[in-house]
Design a protein around this motif. Structure first.
Motif, short mmCIF file in Angstrom:
data_model
loop_
_atom_site.label_atom_id
_atom_site.label_comp_id
_atom_site.label_asym_id
_atom_site.label_seq_id
_atom_site.Cartn_x
_atom_site.Cartn_y
_atom_site.Cartn_z
N GLY A 119 6.18 -7.70 -11.58
CA GLY A 119 5.35 -7.11 -10.54
C GLY A 119 5.98 -7.12 -9.17
N GLU A 120 6.66 -8.20 -8.81
CA GLU A 120 7.29 -8.30 -7.50
C GLU A 120 8.38 -9.37 -7.53
N SER A 174 10.84 -3.46 -11.07
CA SER A 174 10.20 -4.43 -10.19
C SER A 174 10.02 -3.83 -8.80
N THR A 175 9.27 -4.53 -7.95
CA THR A 175 9.06 -4.10 -6.57
C THR A 175 9.53 -5.20 -5.63
N LEU A 176 9.74 -4.80 -4.38
CA LEU A 176 10.26 -5.72 -3.38
C LEU A 176 9.82 -5.24 -2.01
N GLY A 180 0.78 -1.22 0.00
CA GLY A 180 0.00 0.00 0.00
C GLY A 180 0.81 1.28 0.00
N SER A 181 2.09 1.18 -0.36
CA SER A 181 2.94 2.38 -0.36
C SER A 181 3.04 3.02 -1.74
N GLY A 182 2.31 2.51 -2.71
CA GLY A 182 2.28 3.13 -4.03
C GLY A 182 3.38 2.70 -4.97
N LYS A 183 4.05 1.59 -4.65
CA LYS A 183 5.16 1.11 -5.50
C LYS A 183 4.69 0.83 -6.92
N SER A 184 3.62 0.08 -7.05
CA SER A 184 3.13 -0.30 -8.38
C SER A 184 2.68 0.92 -9.17
N SER A 242 4.81 -6.77 -19.20
CA SER A 242 4.77 -6.90 -17.75
C SER A 242 4.25 -8.27 -17.35
N ALA A 243 4.77 -8.75 -16.23
CA ALA A 243 4.28 -9.98 -15.60
C ALA A 243 3.88 -9.60 -14.18
N GLU A 244 2.59 -9.59 -13.91
CA GLU A 244 2.09 -9.17 -12.60
C GLU A 244 1.05 -10.18 -12.12
N ASP A 245 0.98 -10.33 -10.82
CA ASP A 245 0.02 -11.27 -10.23
C ASP A 245 -0.66 -10.61 -9.03
N PRO A 246 -1.82 -9.97 -9.28
CA PRO A 246 -2.45 -9.70 -10.57
C PRO A 246 -2.07 -8.31 -11.06
N PRO A 247 -2.35 -7.98 -12.34
CA PRO A 247 -2.13 -6.61 -12.80
C PRO A 247 -3.04 -5.65 -12.02
N GLU A 248 -2.45 -4.57 -11.49
CA GLU A 248 -3.24 -3.64 -10.68
C GLU A 248 -3.97 -2.61 -11.51
#
Length: 239
Positions: free
Chosen positions: A105-106, A128-130, A31-35, A57-63
């Protein structure tokens, strides 16, 4: 500035987008706005190159949809292990298409982390995010995922470290000057001392939360990001 980033941070973002290869990792809690920050920069990247770069992009799930990017859906699956495997398969599928830019995505485990680094080492720009506490903690978090240290501490591979939080945005209509709130005794002395050690009140316009007005909710309107963006070099990585 519309999204809350300073002009200096926007310059750093432009430099990151202009670097053709490397992994840019955004860290922060859920919830910090990374995506959202990733999506904004990828859409700006699309504009920078006038739509001439391919982006997957590969996201699970796409936001949210990413303008100019193709999002590979991750097949829904039950169980954490199966979901992780499907997510890694989606990353591999994206790499096979050989895009210029890829969003993972992560980074969830060593497999996805190594795939991100592999993509950077083969000429891709990777976002990417972490989950990490701050920008510098990203390096230790990647090491915890058993990624080779010589890759983690190579500034040509890890090109961006970005830590982010969201904070409440003071209402511009009813906020009050920080000096006034101090005079009214609204802050603890220790807090005032900490603020004045960091900021020169004669140089910076500081404000405190107001009582609220018809244009806000108890003195705040939405949230804005507070970010730390590092473009590491060899000297930084050596320490």
């Amino acid at each position: 500035t519309r999204c809350g980033f300073t002009k200096y941070q926007q310059r750093l973002m432009r430099r990151l987008r202009a670097t053709p290869t490397g992994v840019i990792v955004l860290a922060g809690p859920t919830g910090s706005g990374k995506s959202t920050s990733c999506r904004i920069n990828l859409e700006l990247l699309f504009e920078d190159h006038r739509g001439e770069q391919t982006m997957l992009s590969a996201e699970d799930p796409p936001e949210a949809p990413i303008r100019g990017g193709k999002q590979i859906p991750v097949t829904s699956a039950n169980g954490a292990d199966t979901r992780r495997a499907k997510f890694d398969e989606a990353i591999i599928s994206a790499l096979r298409s050989d895009p210029d830019v890829i969003l993972i995505g992560e980074v969830r485990d060593g497999v996805s982390g190594n795939l991100a680094i592999q993509a950077a080492m083969t000429g891709h720009q990777v976002w990417s995010t972490l989950h990490a506490l701050d920008a510098i903690s990203i390096l230790n978090r990647l090491r915890d995922l058993d990624i080779d240290e010589y890759k983690i501490f190579d500034p040509t591979i890890i090109t961006g470290l970005w830590g982010q939080r969201l904070v409440k945005r003071l209402c511009p209509h009813c906020r009050i000057p920080f000096r006034q709130s101090v005079e009214e005794g609204r802050h603890a002395p220790d807090f005032v001392n900490s603020v004045t050690q960091i900021f020169d009140l004669d140089e910076y316009d500081l404000y405190s939360r107001g009582k609220g007005c018809v244009k806000c909710t108890r003195g705040v309107i939405g949230r804005i990001p507070v970010a730390e963006i590092i473009l590491p070099d060899e000297q930084f990585m050596a320490h």
